[in-house]
Design a protein around this motif. Sequence first.
Motif, PDB file in Angstrom:
ATOM      1  N   ASN A   5      48.529  22.781  24.122  1.00  0.00           N
ATOM      2  CA  ASN A   5      49.571  21.638  24.689  1.00  0.00           C
ATOM      3  C   ASN A   5      50.080  20.982  23.371  1.00  0.00           C
ATOM      4  O   ASN A   5      51.131  20.217  22.588  1.00  0.00           O
ATOM      5  CB  ASN A   5      49.051  20.623  25.489  1.00  0.00           C
ATOM      6  N   THR A  75      47.374  23.256  32.145  1.00  0.00           N
ATOM      7  CA  THR A  75      46.424  23.579  32.305  1.00  0.00           C
ATOM      8  C   THR A  75      45.591  24.754  32.556  1.00  0.00           C
ATOM      9  O   THR A  75      44.167  25.185  32.352  1.00  0.00           O
ATOM     10  CB  THR A  75      45.999  22.535  33.866  1.00  0.00           C
ATOM     11  N   THR A  76      45.822  25.696  33.325  1.00  0.00           N
ATOM     12  CA  THR A  76      45.430  27.519  33.443  1.00  0.00           C
ATOM     13  C   THR A  76      46.176  27.832  32.863  1.00  0.00           C
ATOM     14  O   THR A  76      47.012  28.544  33.092  1.00  0.00           O
ATOM     15  CB  THR A  76      45.045  27.265  34.929  1.00  0.00           C
ATOM     16  N   ARG A  83      40.940  27.933  31.554  1.00  0.00           N
ATOM     17  CA  ARG A  83      41.281  26.630  31.870  1.00  0.00           C
ATOM     18  C   ARG A  83      41.404  26.025  30.352  1.00  0.00           C
ATOM     19  O   ARG A  83      40.899  26.987  29.200  1.00  0.00           O
ATOM     20  CB  ARG A  83      40.158  25.345  32.167  1.00  0.00           C
ATOM     21  N   ASP A  85      43.604  23.861  29.201  1.00  0.00           N
ATOM     22  CA  ASP A  85      42.824  22.202  28.609  1.00  0.00           C
ATOM     23  C   ASP A  85      42.037  21.663  27.775  1.00  0.00           C
ATOM     24  O   ASP A  85      42.364  20.593  27.720  1.00  0.00           O
ATOM     25  CB  ASP A  85      43.762  20.745  29.504  1.00  0.00           C
ATOM     26  N   ARG A  86      40.755  21.793  28.604  1.00  0.00           N
ATOM     27  CA  ARG A  86      39.566  21.764  27.864  1.00  0.00           C
ATOM     28  C   ARG A  86      38.758  23.401  26.997  1.00  0.00           C
ATOM     29  O   ARG A  86      39.585  24.404  27.713  1.00  0.00           O
ATOM     30  CB  ARG A  86      38.598  22.136  28.992  1.00  0.00           C
TER      31      ARG A  86
END
Length: 88
Positions: A5, A75-76, A83, A85-86
């Motif tokens: 991102n 996100t995925t 995932r 985003d983390r």
Amino acid sequence: MKDPNKAKGIMYVIMFAGFVPFGIGSAFMEDIPWLAVIFFLLGGALFIASLVYGIKNVRCPHCGQIQNLKLWPITTCPYCKKRVDRLY
């Protein structure tokens, strides 16, 4: 770069920065045509550089597959289903 991102945000900043020379070039189109061509080429180079940057860096940190280059956040990963985003 691990976060796709963030890489996509940098890609869009470069891409939108390429629109500035297009605007300047169109302002000089009638008065100084050779300067307008230079600004158009500069804008095109920035646009192509943003696409190359995006294809090279907007990838899943887990499997390395290219992610969607559209504006909304990822996100995925559609390939490995992890995932992105983390990163933990």
